[in-house]
Design a protein around this motif. Structure first.
Motif, PDB file in Angstrom:
ATOM      1  N   ARG A 188      31.014  27.854  44.332  1.00  0.00           N
ATOM      2  CA  ARG A 188      31.255  26.205  43.865  1.00  0.00           C
ATOM      3  C   ARG A 188      30.104  26.569  44.995  1.00  0.00           C
ATOM      4  O   ARG A 188      30.458  25.819  45.979  1.00  0.00           O
ATOM      5  CB  ARG A 188      32.414  26.447  44.632  1.00  0.00           C
ATOM      6  N   ARG A 193      23.231  21.615  48.222  1.00  0.00           N
ATOM      7  CA  ARG A 193      24.608  22.568  49.473  1.00  0.00           C
ATOM      8  C   ARG A 193      23.201  23.447  48.828  1.00  0.00           C
ATOM      9  O   ARG A 193      23.592  24.424  50.095  1.00  0.00           O
ATOM     10  CB  ARG A 193      25.352  23.209  49.244  1.00  0.00           C
ATOM     11  N   ARG A 290      39.057  29.485  58.771  1.00  0.00           N
ATOM     12  CA  ARG A 290      39.549  27.639  59.044  1.00  0.00           C
ATOM     13  C   ARG A 290      40.107  28.102  60.870  1.00  0.00           C
ATOM     14  O   ARG A 290      40.318  27.103  60.982  1.00  0.00           O
ATOM     15  CB  ARG A 290      40.443  27.989  57.632  1.00  0.00           C
ATOM     16  N   GLY A 317      33.765  31.368  46.747  1.00  0.00           N
ATOM     17  CA  GLY A 317      34.582  30.072  46.097  1.00  0.00           C
ATOM     18  C   GLY A 317      36.099  30.389  46.504  1.00  0.00           C
ATOM     19  O   GLY A 317      36.528  28.601  45.731  1.00  0.00           O
ATOM     20  N   LEU A 318      36.434  30.523  47.252  1.00  0.00           N
ATOM     21  CA  LEU A 318      37.536  29.960  47.631  1.00  0.00           C
ATOM     22  C   LEU A 318      37.713  29.123  49.082  1.00  0.00           C
ATOM     23  O   LEU A 318      38.457  28.528  49.263  1.00  0.00           O
ATOM     24  CB  LEU A 318      38.450  31.387  49.172  1.00  0.00           C
ATOM     25  N   ASP A 319      36.854  29.262  49.532  1.00  0.00           N
ATOM     26  CA  ASP A 319      36.294  28.074  50.315  1.00  0.00           C
ATOM     27  C   ASP A 319      34.615  27.705  50.900  1.00  0.00           C
ATOM     28  O   ASP A 319      34.565  27.865  52.105  1.00  0.00           O
ATOM     29  CB  ASP A 319      37.332  28.235  51.797  1.00  0.00           C
ATOM     30  N   PRO A 320      34.459  27.061  50.264  1.00  0.00           N
ATOM     31  CA  PRO A 320      33.228  26.671  50.543  1.00  0.00           C
ATOM     32  C   PRO A 320      32.708  25.788  51.641  1.00  0.00           C
ATOM     33  O   PRO A 320      30.901  26.062  51.945  1.00  0.00           O
ATOM     34  CB  PRO A 320      32.194  25.345  49.227  1.00  0.00           C
ATOM     35  N   GLU A 321      33.651  25.270  52.101  1.00  0.00           N
ATOM     36  CA  GLU A 321      32.912  24.830  53.832  1.00  0.00           C
ATOM     37  C   GLU A 321      33.313  26.109  55.240  1.00  0.00           C
ATOM     38  O   GLU A 321      32.593  25.685  56.343  1.00  0.00           O
ATOM     39  CB  GLU A 321      34.287  23.741  54.379  1.00  0.00           C
TER      40      GLU A 321
ATOM     41  N   ARG B  49      39.914  29.610  36.586  1.00  0.00           N
ATOM     42  CA  ARG B  49      39.381  30.075  37.647  1.00  0.00           C
ATOM     43  C   ARG B  49      39.173  28.043  38.151  1.00  0.00           C
ATOM     44  O   ARG B  49      39.325  27.782  38.618  1.00  0.00           O
ATOM     45  CB  ARG B  49      37.991  30.462  38.053  1.00  0.00           C
ATOM     46  N   ARG B  53      39.557  24.934  40.926  1.00  0.00           N
ATOM     47  CA  ARG B  53      38.846  24.520  41.667  1.00  0.00           C
ATOM     48  C   ARG B  53      39.013  22.990  41.490  1.00  0.00           C
ATOM     49  O   ARG B  53      38.596  22.990  42.191  1.00  0.00           O
ATOM     50  CB  ARG B  53      37.406  25.580  40.177  1.00  0.00           C
ATOM     51  N   ALA B 107      42.404  28.005  48.250  1.00  0.00           N
ATOM     52  CA  ALA B 107      41.764  28.240  47.541  1.00  0.00           C
ATOM     53  C   ALA B 107      41.213  26.499  47.033  1.00  0.00           C
ATOM     54  O   ALA B 107      41.764  25.866  46.357  1.00  0.00           O
ATOM     55  CB  ALA B 107      42.435  28.971  45.904  1.00  0.00           C
ATOM     56  N   ARG B 108      40.922  26.025  48.363  1.00  0.00           N
ATOM     57  CA  ARG B 108      40.352  24.431  48.063  1.00  0.00           C
ATOM     58  C   ARG B 108      39.330  24.395  47.191  1.00  0.00           C
ATOM     59  O   ARG B 108      38.385  24.520  46.642  1.00  0.00           O
ATOM     60  CB  ARG B 108      40.175  24.239  49.897  1.00  0.00           C
ATOM     61  N   PRO B 109      39.670  22.884  46.697  1.00  0.00           N
ATOM     62  CA  PRO B 109      38.279  22.414  45.557  1.00  0.00           C
ATOM     63  C   PRO B 109      36.988  21.809  46.423  1.00  0.00           C
ATOM     64  O   PRO B 109      37.838  22.080  47.513  1.00  0.00           O
ATOM     65  CB  PRO B 109      39.532  21.056  44.477  1.00  0.00           C
ATOM     66  N   LEU B 110      36.128  22.464  46.060  1.00  0.00           N
ATOM     67  CA  LEU B 110      35.299  21.910  46.660  1.00  0.00           C
ATOM     68  C   LEU B 110      34.985  19.821  47.107  1.00  0.00           C
ATOM     69  O   LEU B 110      35.029  19.482  46.369  1.00  0.00           O
ATOM     70  CB  LEU B 110      33.855  22.311  45.893  1.00  0.00           C
TER      71      LEU B 110
END
Lengths: 495, 495
Positions: A188, A193, A290, A317-321, B49, B53, B107-110
């Protein structure tokens, strides 16, 4: 005398003898040959420079007066004066009142080139059988498609693309990567980014070498020594996590103390042992990051190459942050290109770009544009598909050959990637490596990939111990079969 | 129900409504659209997915049982089971006995792409009038000739060129450079002494950042702040030498004490003040290096561009064992390529290559091959000749315009290079810069190039003080005249 030899034809021979006949004896027996055309001054300066370089004119030697040499060569007096002045300006000659023009004392000849060449590192001409990991089949590089993409990209590029570059990378490439990585790897991203770099090692340098991230880093107990050494060189302590057939045991992270806030993983296909990170561990490591305000560094070095099923998407993709995703063309296309990318949590973009500098100093903007075009034209997908089939066939060939010829040597990991780990009975690795080398096979042992502080060995799940890391890709297509055959012979003999 | 909607045509619409009608109510109003062709499993996995997302499927949501969704979409039950399994493996979903398949909590959104893009560094869209120094005319890049050389080089390259690279650089490029540098710059090289790098800053990093050389470095009191900062960041103290119209006063080196064994110079054309190093100083700095067992770092950043006479050769030619010669294509061709070279004393080759690493990590081997072809085909010479004429005309235009419109603003240095220094009356630089900026002119002040410890000012020879460093090259051909006109207007008003 001024009339003699006034011609400037290319038939002109050495002109030295006449000097010693001039009224001013200059004690120099100089053979100067000027080419028949072009600037006389330039030709004379070149000839004089060559004479000094080669040592024919030694330091301290006095040169003929302008008039004498001009007459001798059949050129104007000013031509000689200008040539002398040029060499004085360059420091080859000195001109002092009363002592004429002389060869400078400091104009030493170049110490024998042969010696330097011998001193210089000698490059490996390449082994008879190349089973090294780490590189794709160089002979399969899509020359025509890449050159065509390069030309199209250059034609379409704005003029500013040829000026100083944005250190974040060309927007064309970051846009193409955003689409490609989402589609093929479940990453993502957005162009804001992504930071372009020259490969995974460069990403490590930017993050840890430039101190964007600080503190120790957990790593898999098996990995590239080069990466560990790079981190250690940057003052980063690495702490090994046990690895089993489900990848790194990320549960161990919690026991490492709050000082460790980063972990470097190869989730798609643990390098080199070959297990994909278990879904529960994928979730757990993101939870850990996290909870600790930490980061996962995801080295997706061969994510496109899974043969038994569709590739598992990136952990990013699970957590871009909380994940830094790093990829490159080094396995998929060529390590000769020096192009990679990082997909960063939003809060790191500014610091990583700053660490790269005010301008792009590394990745060629033209290569970046070519890769953008290669990606968006579909040529990259076509190449990866073709190579996936080829590497799959090669890996299958290795597995079949070993099953038949050395059944005691088990191939570990899932059907993926450009290499396979062949496990050996405990204590046999060194012996096999020596026998392989004697047979002209270049292959690496598994223990070379082991973290010096790895505890390993505990429990039945440990995929470590003795083994070979067999690269299936580096050999040219026609050479691979013979390399596997040679390896089997070695294993048969040792086994 | 299994019969309804069994078609897979692209006219398939949203299929959500039917879910809530099934016996198992799953509490999810999911709009899934599968494309009409391709793998059903892949399409379903992609659609799921995307839903996670985008946040349409929120964490914890329970998904429909296989049977219900399969019936709803008109696909086989196994297709749904496989797609679910794929997303479980990737961590998007969790599957636990008794609680069914749910969207994973992690699975957090971007976070809004807009926010990230705003956070990311904003690039300068470019000034109205570009009189910045440091870059050639980007619009003059020889696209067709370069792309042709690139294609020829790729076609002719051995397969190994696409594998991991020699950190010293491609032999083709080092050979071509040996010939070119001897011919054009009087550099005494052989391929064994050349190390390819990505530009001058990379050379500094390799020599000083990687500790091949140690201790403080003497530098010219005017130079690029970027280079000084790079050295300081590597823990290298820089000691300024006074600069006058004959370049650096190298006689000051002897007074610096034996700790200083290296000096960084721009002998062809002092940067930015513009004086070529005087022949006596060229000799003296080589003598100093010999006497102290030290080194001269020769930054030949614009050596090909001298307009009033033939370029003075490199100092390196006087003593290749005491000079490190560094050049690049950044001024002659484009800073976008990231290609440079060092010609090293024999005893440093091994250490510098080792500092680069076991493999080439920086300079693209394909670009290296292209440059080798570009050089040996004569295309490089043609391009340099063309640009020399262009930049000469631009510099002449600037000098003429200033002589007429602002005669009090003297242009310093010799007729050379891609920039000119315009000296201003003491104390006026800041005022001029502000007025220039207001007029849309990007130009740098001379004081920004001054070493923080420079003593300067003493004696009539000091070329420093207030001034502008005017880049003649960066603007496109059609834009340069207007930029000079704008600058003259500013100077007229201020003067």
């Amino acid at each position: 005398m001024a009339e003699s030899g006034a011609g400037q034809g290319s038939e002109r021979g050495p002109t030295a003898g006449s000097w010693v006949d001039t009224a001013e004896r200059v004690g120099v027996d100089l053979h100067l040959e000027l080419p028949g055309s072009g600037s006389r001054r330039g030709a004379l300066a070149d000839a004089l420079r060559d004479s000094v370089r080669s040592g024919r004119l030694s330091p301290g030697t006095r040169l003929p007066p302008y008039r004498a040499l001009a007459a001798d060569l059949g050129v104007a007096r000013n031509t000689v004066a200008d040539a002398y002045a040029e060499l004085v300006a360059e420091g080859w000659l000195t001109a002092r009142q009363g002592s004429g023009t002389r060869v400078a004392e400091r104009a030493r000849p170049l110490g024998g080139a042969g010696r330097v060449a011998e001193d210089a590192p000698v490059r490996d001409p390449g082994p008879a059988h190349d089973l090294r990991q780490g590189a794709p089949d160089a002979s399969a590089f899509p020359r025509a498609a890449w050159a065509a993409a390069y030309r199209r990209a250059l034609n379409a590029a704005p003029a500013a693309a040829f000026g100083p570059g944005d250190p974040q990378g060309r927007i064309e490439l970051r846009t193409a990567l955003t689409e490609y990585l989402a589609r093929s790897r479940g990453v993502r991203a957005d162009p804001g980014r992504i930071v372009v770099c020259s490969g995974f090692a460069h990403a490590l340098r930017l993050l840890h070498g430039e101190k964007v991230l600080r503190g120790p880093l957990a790593v898999e107990e098996y990995g590239l020594a080069f990466h560990r050494e790079l981190l250690h060189g940057a003052g980063v302590r690495t702490v090994p996590l046990t690895v089993d057939e489900h990848g790194a045991r990320v549960a161990e992270l919690s026991a490492l103390g709050s000082g460790v806030r980063g972990v470097l993983l190869t989730p798609a296909h643990q390098f080199p042992t070959g297990g994909p990170l278990h879904p529960e561990r994928r979730a757990a490591v993101v939870d850990w990051a996290r909870g600790r305000g930490g980061l996962v560094l995801e080295d997706d070095y061969d994510g496109e190459f899974r043969y038994d099923r569709k590739p598992v998407g990136a952990v990013q993709g699970l957590d871009p942050e909380h994940v830094v995703y790093v990829g490159s063309v080094s396995k998929s296309l060529s390590p000769a290109l020096r192009l990679g990318w990082m997909v960063l949590p939003g809060h790191l973009v500014r610091d990583v770009v700053a660490a790269k500098g005010e301008r792009e100093q590394w990745a060629s903007a033209l290569d970046q544009l070519a890769l953008a075009e290669f990606l968006s034209s579909g040529a990259y997908d076509r190449h990866v598909r073709r190579m996936r089939q080829r590497y799959r066939a090669r890996r299958d060939l290795l597995v079949r050959a070993l099953a038949e010829r050395a059944p005691w040597a088990e191939v570990g990991g899932v059907a993926a990637g450009l290499h396979a780990v062949v496990r050996l009975p405990s204590g046999r690795e060194r012996e096999v490596l020596i026998a392989a080398r004697a047979r002209g096979i270049a292959v690496e042992g598994l223990t070379a990939f082991r973290h010096p502080e790895a505890t390993g060995g505990s429990g039945g799940h440990d995929p470590g111990g003795d083994g070979l890391v067999v690269g299936c890709a580096a050999a040219a297509e026609r050479a691979y079969g013979a390399a596997v055959e040679a390896l089997c012979e070695v294993l048969e003999r040792v086994g």
